[in-house]
Write a protein that holds these residues in place. Structure first.
Motif: not given
Length: 508
Positions: A431-438
């Motif tokens: 999730f960090d790698g794909v920048d899940l939030y943005e």
């Protein structure tokens, strides 16, 4: 096919020209999204209240272990007071209006421009192999082993020597036999409970120290004497009526049978930890042999595996004529048959993160909060992966940053994974790698769609159970985000943007 994130705007960079394409939301989907916004808020508020003032860096002892304290209960969706809402039902109403967005029509109009890439990551858990007819549950493996333990009727040394010579039982079998009664067998959760109990050196409360103390008892074997009592479930030695005491004494009998010359001075905590590590390797090899035999004896597994792979890959997949399509697979299973049946496309990879049959396989605990614990570290998946040389995970995802959010992996699909805490570290990294939030990355969670006479009830139960697991995962992940407000409304945002989907996948 259902619509997933129709409202996402996507920017395609073609020959340095930027073309913006923003499809319209389905009007009914907007109404349902608004309804889910209220639901998500009702979920967020009690979580915010429960976590107010919590120092997440201090969860190393409570979060990885059983959900017993008030802080950790906040991570369990079932503990939230939602009298007017059922998360599973809410997802059910929204699911039909979202599918993975199809941008191919836009690119057909711009055929003079080069194609863009489209990538999906598929995450597989044991539910995949089960759906394909493989008896791959830990419970399937442990049942006959536990029956051997339960069948030990004598407490003489000779009887125990005979049992252990004729079986491949390990120290972990005795630990798990007394603590697991579920078909799934939370082996890694029980491992974590035992290993982390090392820090509590009170033998009355610590599993580790209680078992170590029992090894030094002098009255573990009868050797002809008959000082036994009957208790529901079988015969026990007098003084072992308590289940916990009986467990410790069985562990001690195992230790002293395989180490008959062991003295009290040699029975140190270091000795016990070493034995736990050695027998973990023996247990892994035994489980690998069990799985290999199951595959050899199951003539339908390969065909079922091929069909299910195709269904998961093709759901929402973009056209190869319009995109450079790739499919990567992160499998938490030890089987590798599925690798032959996934069309990985241009740059996809297939990774058995915990090893595969024919090589070393790994059982372990999550290292997220344990890497500074010298006793626990050798039992973590992270450390044991390092010892094995690591896993080649490059290419699993397309990463994102503030300048190229549109290049992040387009879709992450989950099939058959319990979303348990033991694997949260992996999901956090993804999730960090794909920048899940943005980013615009879409999460799709599948469950097998039942078609029996009781299908409505069964499917609602499956959907609700999966919704709770997703909530737990996203709440836990949100707590790791630098922006606490983003962490608290992550699920809310994903739902509004059509990027969080629960879908039943029709299977035979």
């Amino acid at each position: 096919m259902d619509q997933l994130g129709e409202g996402q705007g996507r920017t395609a960079d073609a020959t340095k020209g930027v073309v913006s394409h923003i499809p319209q939301f389905d009007s009914s989907a907007i109404g349902q999204a608004s309804k889910l916004a209220d639901i998500a808020s009702s979920v967020t508020d009690p979580i915010r209240d429960a976590l107010a003032g919590t120092d997440f860096g201090s969860l190393s002892s409570s979060f990885p272990s059983s959900l017993t304290d008030e802080v950790t209960k906040a991570f369990d969706a079932s503990a939230l007071k939602l009298p007017d809402y059922d998360l599973g039902g809410a997802f059910e109403g929204m699911t039909p209006n979202y599918t993975i967005p199809d941008h191919s029509s836009m690119y057909r109009e711009l055929s003079s421009y080069p194609k863009s890439s489209w990538q999906q990551l598929i995450i597989l858990g044991n539910g995949f192999d089960l759906q394909c007819g493989l008896h791959s549950r830990f419970g399937d493996f442990f049942k006959p082993r536990f029956e051997v333990i339960a069948g030990i009727e004598s407490y003489s040394r000779a009887a125990w020597e005979s049992v252990l010579e004729d079986s491949d039982l390990t120290l972990w079998d005795f630990i798990l036999e007394a603590n697991i009664d579920d078909a799934w067998c939370d082996v890694e959760g029980e491992m974590e409970r035992w290993i982390l109990s090392y820090s509590d050196q009170n033998s009355k409360t610590s599993l580790f120290w209680g078992a170590l103390k029992a090894v030094k008892r002098a009255d573990l074997f009868t050797d002809g004497m008959t000082c036994t009592v009957w208790r529901e479930g079988g015969r026990r030695l007098a003084g072992e009526e308590d289940d916990r005491t009986h467990l410790f004494c069985n562990i001690a009998r195992y230790v002293l049978t395989i180490n008959p010359e062991l003295s009290d001075e040699q029975c140190t905590p270091e000795f016990f930890v070493k034995l736990l590590k050695r027998d973990l390797g023996r247990l892994e090899r035994a489980f690998g042999a069990h799985l290999s035999k199951e595959i050899d004896d199951n003539n339908e597994y390969v065909g079922e595996c091929r069909n299910l792979c195709r269904m998961i890959v093709e759901d929402g997949k973009q056209s190869d004529e319009d995109f450079y399509v790739s499919t990567s697979v992160l499998s938490f299973n030890y089987t590798s048959v599925a690798e032959d049946h996934f069309d990985k496309g241009d740059d996809g990879v297939f990774v058995n993160i915990h090893g595969k049959l024919g090589e070393d396989i790994i059982f372990g605990i999550d290292g997220k909060d344990c890497m500074d614990n010298p006793v626990a570290v050798p039992f973590t998946k992270t450390y044991r992966l390092m010892l094995r040389g690591g896993s080649r995970t490059g290419g699993l995802i397309s990463t994102a940053n503030s300048s190229n959010l549109q290049d992040a992996t387009d879709v992450i699909k989950f099939y058959g994974h319990s979303l348990g805490r033991a694997d949260y570290s992996y999901f956090q990294s993804i999730f960090d790698g794909v920048d899940l939030y943005e980013s615009e990355t879409v999460l799709v969670f599948y469950f097998p769609l039942d078609s029996s006479d009781n299908s409505e009830r069964i499917n609602n139960e499956r959907r609700s159970k999966l919704a709770n697991s997703i909530n737990n995962l996203l709440v836990a992940y949100g707590a790791t985000m630098d922006n606490s407000d983003h962490g608290k409304n992550l699920m809310h945002k994903l739902l509004l943007e059509g990027r969080l989907i629960i879908r039943g996948l029709p299977v035979d």
